[in-house]
Design a protein around this motif. Structure first.
Motif, PDB file in Angstrom:
ATOM      1  N   LYS A  75      45.315 -41.871   7.223  1.00 19.35           N
ATOM      2  CA  LYS A  75      46.168 -41.238   8.231  1.00 19.35           C
ATOM      3  C   LYS A  75      45.482 -40.020   8.832  1.00 19.35           C
ATOM      4  CE  LYS A  75      50.144 -41.133  10.378  1.00 19.35           C
ATOM      5  NZ  LYS A  75      50.570 -42.230  11.277  1.00 19.35           N
ATOM      6  N   GLU A  76      44.808 -39.222   8.002  1.00 19.86           N
ATOM      7  CA  GLU A  76      44.086 -38.052   8.509  1.00 19.86           C
ATOM      8  C   GLU A  76      42.962 -38.475   9.444  1.00 19.86           C
ATOM      9  OE1 GLU A  76      42.851 -35.831   5.110  1.00 19.86           O
ATOM     10  OE2 GLU A  76      44.657 -34.571   5.125  1.00 19.86           O
ATOM     11  N   ALA A  77      42.301 -39.572   9.102  1.00 23.29           N
ATOM     12  CA  ALA A  77      41.237 -40.079   9.974  1.00 23.29           C
ATOM     13  C   ALA A  77      41.814 -40.476  11.333  1.00 23.29           C
ATOM     14  CB  ALA A  77      40.548 -41.273   9.318  1.00 23.29           C
TER      15      ALA A  77
ATOM     16  N   LYS B 280      40.853 -38.747  14.896  1.00 29.30           N
ATOM     17  CA  LYS B 280      40.371 -39.544  16.034  1.00 29.30           C
ATOM     18  C   LYS B 280      41.225 -39.275  17.274  1.00 29.30           C
ATOM     19  CE  LYS B 280      39.190 -44.204  17.566  1.00 29.30           C
ATOM     20  NZ  LYS B 280      39.758 -43.969  18.911  1.00 29.30           N
ATOM     21  N   THR B 281      42.546 -39.226  17.056  1.00 24.78           N
ATOM     22  CA  THR B 281      43.436 -38.947  18.190  1.00 24.78           C
ATOM     23  C   THR B 281      43.161 -37.565  18.757  1.00 24.78           C
ATOM     24  OG1 THR B 281      45.152 -40.355  17.237  1.00 24.78           O
ATOM     25  CG2 THR B 281      45.843 -38.765  18.915  1.00 24.78           C
ATOM     26  N   GLU B 282      42.958 -36.586  17.866  1.00 24.65           N
ATOM     27  CA  GLU B 282      42.677 -35.219  18.311  1.00 24.65           C
ATOM     28  C   GLU B 282      41.366 -35.152  19.080  1.00 24.65           C
ATOM     29  OE1 GLU B 282      42.975 -30.737  16.473  1.00 24.65           O
ATOM     30  OE2 GLU B 282      42.256 -32.335  15.156  1.00 24.65           O
ATOM     31  N   ASP B 283      40.341 -35.829  18.579  1.00 23.90           N
ATOM     32  CA  ASP B 283      39.048 -35.852  19.276  1.00 23.90           C
ATOM     33  C   ASP B 283      39.177 -36.512  20.646  1.00 23.90           C
ATOM     34  OD1 ASP B 283      37.848 -34.596  17.159  1.00 23.90           O
ATOM     35  OD2 ASP B 283      37.028 -36.439  16.262  1.00 23.90           O
TER      36      ASP B 283
ATOM     37  N   THR C  54      48.254 -31.263  26.712  1.00 28.59           N
ATOM     38  CA  THR C  54      48.704 -30.151  25.875  1.00 28.59           C
ATOM     39  C   THR C  54      49.933 -30.560  25.062  1.00 28.59           C
ATOM     40  OG1 THR C  54      47.869 -28.520  27.455  1.00 28.59           O
ATOM     41  CG2 THR C  54      49.530 -27.770  25.881  1.00 28.59           C
ATOM     42  N   SER C  55      50.822 -31.282  25.699  1.00 24.80           N
ATOM     43  CA  SER C  55      52.014 -31.767  24.987  1.00 24.80           C
ATOM     44  C   SER C  55      51.621 -32.747  23.882  1.00 24.80           C
ATOM     45  CB  SER C  55      52.970 -32.445  25.974  1.00 24.80           C
ATOM     46  OG  SER C  55      53.434 -31.535  26.947  1.00 24.80           O
ATOM     47  N   GLN C  56      50.656 -33.631  24.174  1.00 20.62           N
ATOM     48  CA  GLN C  56      50.187 -34.569  23.155  1.00 20.62           C
ATOM     49  C   GLN C  56      49.579 -33.831  21.969  1.00 20.62           C
ATOM     50  OE1 GLN C  56      47.703 -37.783  24.659  1.00 20.62           O
ATOM     51  NE2 GLN C  56      48.784 -37.748  26.620  1.00 20.62           N
ATOM     52  N   GLN C  57      48.802 -32.781  22.280  1.00 22.53           N
ATOM     53  CA  GLN C  57      48.194 -32.002  21.201  1.00 22.53           C
ATOM     54  C   GLN C  57      49.257 -31.338  20.335  1.00 22.53           C
ATOM     55  OE1 GLN C  57      45.551 -29.582  23.687  1.00 22.53           O
ATOM     56  NE2 GLN C  57      43.796 -30.439  22.599  1.00 22.53           N
ATOM     57  N   GLN C  58      50.305 -30.819  20.972  1.00 25.51           N
ATOM     58  CA  GLN C  58      51.363 -30.164  20.213  1.00 25.51           C
ATOM     59  C   GLN C  58      52.103 -31.165  19.336  1.00 25.51           C
ATOM     60  OE1 GLN C  58      52.044 -26.747  20.018  1.00 25.51           O
ATOM     61  NE2 GLN C  58      53.150 -27.616  18.279  1.00 25.51           N
ATOM     62  N   ARG C  59      52.391 -32.353  19.892  1.00 24.89           N
ATOM     63  CA  ARG C  59      53.060 -33.390  19.084  1.00 24.89           C
ATOM     64  C   ARG C  59      52.186 -33.801  17.905  1.00 24.89           C
ATOM     65  NH1 ARG C  59      54.514 -35.375  24.228  1.00 24.89           N
ATOM     66  NH2 ARG C  59      52.870 -36.976  24.142  1.00 24.89           N
ATOM     67  N   LEU C  60      50.888 -33.890  18.142  1.00 24.56           N
ATOM     68  CA  LEU C  60      49.963 -34.264  17.069  1.00 24.56           C
ATOM     69  C   LEU C  60      49.961 -33.202  15.971  1.00 24.56           C
ATOM     70  CD1 LEU C  60      47.812 -36.250  16.036  1.00 24.56           C
ATOM     71  CD2 LEU C  60      46.109 -34.909  17.295  1.00 24.56           C
ATOM     72  N   GLU C  61      49.974 -31.927  16.362  1.00 23.60           N
ATOM     73  CA  GLU C  61      50.013 -30.851  15.367  1.00 23.60           C
ATOM     74  C   GLU C  61      51.296 -30.928  14.548  1.00 23.60           C
ATOM     75  OE1 GLU C  61      47.730 -28.606  14.491  1.00 23.60           O
ATOM     76  OE2 GLU C  61      46.362 -29.665  15.869  1.00 23.60           O
ATOM     77  N   ASP C  62      52.400 -31.224  15.226  1.00 23.02           N
ATOM     78  CA  ASP C  62      53.670 -31.357  14.510  1.00 23.02           C
ATOM     79  C   ASP C  62      53.617 -32.517  13.519  1.00 23.02           C
ATOM     80  OD1 ASP C  62      54.612 -29.261  16.037  1.00 23.02           O
ATOM     81  OD2 ASP C  62      55.711 -30.533  17.454  1.00 23.02           O
ATOM     82  N   GLN C  63      53.021 -33.633  13.942  1.00 23.18           N
ATOM     83  CA  GLN C  63      52.891 -34.794  13.053  1.00 23.18           C
ATOM     84  C   GLN C  63      52.000 -34.478  11.850  1.00 23.18           C
ATOM     85  OE1 GLN C  63      51.471 -38.000  15.512  1.00 23.18           O
ATOM     86  NE2 GLN C  63      53.290 -37.980  16.830  1.00 23.18           N
ATOM     87  N   LYS C  64      50.912 -33.738  12.113  1.00 25.77           N
ATOM     88  CA  LYS C  64      49.995 -33.383  11.021  1.00 25.77           C
ATOM     89  C   LYS C  64      50.687 -32.478   9.999  1.00 25.77           C
ATOM     90  CE  LYS C  64      45.786 -32.178  12.221  1.00 25.77           C
ATOM     91  NZ  LYS C  64      44.693 -31.541  13.006  1.00 25.77           N
TER      92      LYS C  64
ATOM     93  N   ARG D 227      53.195 -31.996   4.610  1.00 22.66           N
ATOM     94  CA  ARG D 227      54.322 -31.739   3.708  1.00 22.66           C
ATOM     95  C   ARG D 227      54.672 -32.992   2.904  1.00 22.66           C
ATOM     96  NH1 ARG D 227      56.187 -28.923   8.341  1.00 22.66           N
ATOM     97  NH2 ARG D 227      57.515 -30.681   8.941  1.00 22.66           N
ATOM     98  N   LYS D 228      54.600 -34.141   3.561  1.00 22.83           N
ATOM     99  CA  LYS D 228      54.897 -35.391   2.873  1.00 22.83           C
ATOM    100  C   LYS D 228      53.910 -35.642   1.746  1.00 22.83           C
ATOM    101  CE  LYS D 228      55.293 -40.361   3.742  1.00 22.83           C
ATOM    102  NZ  LYS D 228      55.196 -41.441   4.763  1.00 22.83           N
ATOM    103  N   MET D 229      52.617 -35.349   1.992  1.00 22.11           N
ATOM    104  CA  MET D 229      51.593 -35.547   0.963  1.00 22.11           C
ATOM    105  C   MET D 229      51.772 -34.570  -0.196  1.00 22.11           C
ATOM    106  SD  MET D 229      49.827 -38.205   1.763  1.00 22.11           S
ATOM    107  CE  MET D 229      51.458 -38.818   2.223  1.00 22.11           C
ATOM    108  N   GLU D 230      52.188 -33.345   0.135  1.00 23.46           N
ATOM    109  CA  GLU D 230      52.455 -32.377  -0.937  1.00 23.46           C
ATOM    110  C   GLU D 230      53.601 -32.869  -1.816  1.00 23.46           C
ATOM    111  OE1 GLU D 230      53.254 -28.752   1.061  1.00 23.46           O
ATOM    112  OE2 GLU D 230      51.155 -28.371   1.625  1.00 23.46           O
ATOM    113  N   GLN D 231      54.630 -33.411  -1.187  1.00 22.38           N
ATOM    114  CA  GLN D 231      55.764 -33.930  -1.941  1.00 22.38           C
ATOM    115  C   GLN D 231      55.355 -35.134  -2.786  1.00 22.38           C
ATOM    116  OE1 GLN D 231      58.567 -34.719   1.175  1.00 22.38           O
ATOM    117  NE2 GLN D 231      59.030 -32.539   1.539  1.00 22.38           N
TER     118      GLN D 231
END
Length: 456
Positions: A29-31, A35-38, A398-408, A413-417
């Motif tokens: 998922k991080e990969a 990729k999406t961020e790049d 910019t909106s896509q980047q913000q949504r991506l940051e929110d998803q990350k 948090r999900k991985m920590e849980q």
């Protein structure tokens, strides 16, 4: 009693097991996120390059939107000191002989001398008449020369006089200069003293006490032996489209003014347009290309906005423009476009068009609204202006980047849980295994202590 360290009961490396299980879900998922961020960053960079290329093209268009840059005149005055000249697109090619008999000058008069700029004159008024326009300035008994000059210069109804204090060997005096040159702008100055205030103003500015320091004169110039008088040393309109600036006079000296079409400047302007267009198309191709060998696509490959820009450019540069009833296109003046969208210039054909149809070249690019440069500029402006199509696209990224940051952040948090849950579950299992091992060891000890048990 609870275990205080993981893995003691079972002997398992619980921390590593949990890490492996979490990584198995997290890393793919991080990969994907990376990729999406790049991809987004690459598109933001590419859209910035596209805007820069369009703006550079727009700069080149600005030169062609003004017809004077496509219809320039070359002016030659030799090395004469008597005049300089400029010519606009309306000037016709030709040669003229010029003689300057007299330069225009501004009328200048001075009052009587006093001992110092701080000297007072008297009470009353100074009255001026310049080219038929009158104004008057009230003078107080306490006003010295400097104060009087300031009052005149700041008078709201000043009709065109500048006052100054001049200090010479003879003393200090007020000097008045007409702001405009020419005989018609000559002035008269008179002083009127207040009743009972003495005769200071009249004595300083009236009669023989007033000195004409410089007469107001018209310029006298001969163009092809035809006399022209001018109130100014700048002569416009004597020759259509030509402005002459007189600098020195000698009626016995004749100089030559030559005007011709500046063909080199026209060709440079046209070539600049072609080069800028080709640079833009090169950048567009680079940003939207697909490398079949490497199987990699550029950041804007297949982008609808890029396709639209390219389509509009190709369509516009292929259109014909109506210029005073004549239909003309780039091809007619020597500019061709290959199948890759790149322009090239047939120099000989362009030279012929400059020689025979200069108005057509100017109209092709500079006709208001319909000229090619104006059409292209309007199209490009829709993309590069503040709040335009490119800014809208950048806002989308910019909106896509913000949504991506929110998803990350949500995924982190999900991985920590998940890590916490797995660690808790494995620790519980470890505790149970430890208890079972302890019970088994106790049972084994009791069995071994029974009578008749032979220990091997």
């Amino acid at each position: 009693m609870a275990l205080t360290a993981t893995g003691i009961g079972s002997g398992l490396d619980i921390n590593n097991i949990v890490k492996v299980l979490v990584d198995a879900e997290k890393l793919p998922k991080e990969a994907s996120f990376n990729k999406t961020e790049d991809d987004i960053k690459a598109k933001v960079s590419a859209i910035g390059k596209l805007k820069s290329a369009l703006s550079s093209f727009q700069d080149a268009l600005a030169i062609l939107q003004d017809g004077k840059n496509l219809n320039q005149r070359q002016v030659s005055t030799g090395d004469n000191p008597y005049f300089t000249a400029t010519a606009d697109k309306f000037a016709q090619s030709g040669t003229y002989s010029i003689k300057v008999e007299q330069l225009a000058s501004a009328h200048k008069v001075g009052g009587a001398f006093t001992t110092a700029p701080t000297s007072t004159v008297g009470e009353g008024s100074l009255d001026f008449d310049v080219a038929g326009k009158q104004f008057s300035v009230d003078i107080l008994a306490t006003d010295d020369l400097t104060a009087i000059a300031s009052k005149i210069n700041s008078a709201s109804d000043n009709a065109g006089v500048t006052a100054s204090v001049v200090n010479t060997n003879g003393g200090s005096r007020l000097v008045f200069s007409s702001n405009e040159t020419g005989l018609a702008n000559a002035m008269t100055v008179s002083g009127t003293d207040a009743v009972g205030g003495g005769t200071g103003l009249a004595d300083m500015f009236n009669g023989a006490n007033q000195t004409e320091l410089q007469p107001g004169l018209d310029a006298i110039v001969y163009i092809d032996n035809q006399r022209l008088d001018s109130a100014s040393n700048t002569i416009d309109g004597a020759i259509t489209g030509v402005s002459i600036e007189l600098t020195e006079a000698d009626v016995d000296k004749t100089s030559t003014l030559s005007i011709s079409l500046d063909k080199t400047a026209v060709k440079d302007s046209v070539q600049g347009f072609v080069d800028s267009y080709n640079s833009l198309m090169t950048e567009i191709n680079k940003l939207s290309a697909y490398d079949a060998d490497k199987k990699t696509a550029a950041a804007l490959q297949g982008d609808s906005m890029v396709r639209s820009i390219e389509s509009q450019l190709r369509s516009m540069v292929s259109n014909r423009v109506d210029v005073e009833g004549e239909s003309i296109a780039l091809y007619d003046i020597g500019i061709s476009i290959d199948r890759y969208g790149k322009m090239s210039v047939d120099s000989a054909k362009l030279d012929e068009s400059i020689a025979t149809n200069m108005g057509g070249i100017e109209g092709l690019f500079a006709t208001e609204d319909t000229g090619l440069a104006n059409q292209l500029d309007s199209m490009v402006e829709n993309y590069v202006k503040a709040g335009g199509l490119i800014d809208s696209r950048k806002n989308s990224y910019t909106s896509q980047q913000q949504r991506l940051e929110d998803q990350k952040e949500a995924f982190a948090r999900k991985m920590e849980q998940l890590q916490a849950r797995l660690t808790k579950q494995f620790n519980a299992m470890d505790l149970v295994v430890g208890q079972l091992n302890a019970q088994g060891a106790g049972i084994l000890d009791r069995l071994n202590s029974l009578p008749g048990v032979i220990k091997s």
